[in-house]
Design a protein around this motif. Structure first.
Motif, mmCIF file in Angstrom:
data_model
loop_
_atom_site.group_PDB
_atom_site.id
_atom_site.type_symbol
_atom_site.label_atom_id
_atom_site.label_comp_id
_atom_site.label_asym_id
_atom_site.label_seq_id
_atom_site.Cartn_x
_atom_site.Cartn_y
_atom_site.Cartn_z
ATOM 1 N N LEU A 159 114.320 42.511 51.689
ATOM 2 C CA LEU A 159 113.077 43.119 51.229
ATOM 3 C C LEU A 159 112.945 44.550 51.743
ATOM 4 N N THR A 160 113.293 44.748 53.008
ATOM 5 C CA THR A 160 113.193 46.081 53.608
ATOM 6 C C THR A 160 114.077 47.079 52.871
ATOM 7 N N LYS A 161 115.290 46.674 52.538
ATOM 8 C CA LYS A 161 116.204 47.576 51.836
ATOM 9 C C LYS A 161 115.791 47.766 50.374
ATOM 10 N N GLU A 162 115.453 46.669 49.703
ATOM 11 C CA GLU A 162 115.125 46.755 48.283
ATOM 12 C C GLU A 162 113.796 47.467 48.029
ATOM 13 N N SER A 163 112.976 47.576 49.068
ATOM 14 C CA SER A 163 111.695 48.276 48.899
ATOM 15 C C SER A 163 111.889 49.736 48.515
ATOM 16 N N ALA A 164 113.114 50.242 48.662
ATOM 17 C CA ALA A 164 113.388 51.639 48.296
ATOM 18 C C ALA A 164 113.101 51.908 46.826
#
Length: 221
Positions: A159-164
């Motif tokens: 989630l942290t990475k895909e939030s980009a």
């Protein structure tokens, strides 16, 4: 212009880029909480005896797992005002999309954790007359969650990475701030490599914290 001179040109903007970490983490954390709650509900529906709820849960999961996340985000953000007349903010659209998407994946993770619990636990609770929902809440789910902690942490990191991708609808997260600095200076490599490094460090920190939490939980067994 050399690489190092490019970094010196954007040096004053690096704190601005770093501040995007808080938006990135806020989106990931709130979405993870929504996803966990939804995941628990959906997983219980999937393993329950009510066929219509099990079918609806499987259909929900197939929708969010079977379509691109960026398409889901743009649909929520751009279509909501046309469908219901509500001018949704970019941040709220991101939270809703990521939370609902995470719920689909978490439901499968939690279901696998429940299935991994020793069947004797179900039989013992049934023999003692423990109601189904109380058994799931107090006995089965706590054991299941311990078994799936690594998978849950991986989901949060994802989630942290895909939030980009929320940068595509204008949310001033880490990625979007790097793009703003790049556009203002007509210089893309330095600000983007800065955001690249920040994402990497952030994920490594989350990975270490996840492992420490897993070890602590395993010691409490």
């Amino acid at each position: 212009m050399g690489i190092f001179s490019g970094f010196s040109l954007i040096a004053s903007s690096i704190p601005y880029i770093i501040n995007g970490v808080w938006t990135t983490l806020e989106i990931a954390l709130v979405s993870a909480i929504i996803g966990f709650v939804l995941g628990v509900i959906l997983s219980l529906f999937k393993i329950g005896n009510i066929k219509i709820l099990a079918w609806m849960s499987d259909f929900y999961t197939s929708i969010f797992r079977g379509t691109p996340l960026i398409l889901q985000l743009t649909l929520v953000y751009f279509a909501t005002p046309q469908l219901i007349g509500y001018d949704i903010s970019a941040f709220l659209a991101a939270i809703i999309t990521f939370g609902f998407n995470s719920g689909a994946y978490m439901s499968e993770i939690i279901r696998s954790g429940i299935n991994a619990v020793d069947k004797g636990q179900f039989e013992a609770a049934g023999a003692l007359g423990v109601p189904y929902w109380s058994m799931m809440k107090d006995i089965i789910l706590p054991q299941a969650i311990k078994k799936i902690l690594p998978a849950m942490m991986n989901e949060f990191i994802t989630l942290t990475k895909e939030s980009a991708i929320v940068s595509t609808i204008g949310v001033l997260d880490l990625m979007r701030r790097a793009q703003v600095v790049a556009a203002e200076n007509s210089l893309y490599f330095p600000p983007l490599i800065v955001s690249f490094a920040i994402y990497y460090v952030l994920v490594m920190i989350l990975t270490i914290l996840g492992r420490l939490f897993e070890r602590r939980m395993s010691r409490s067994d």
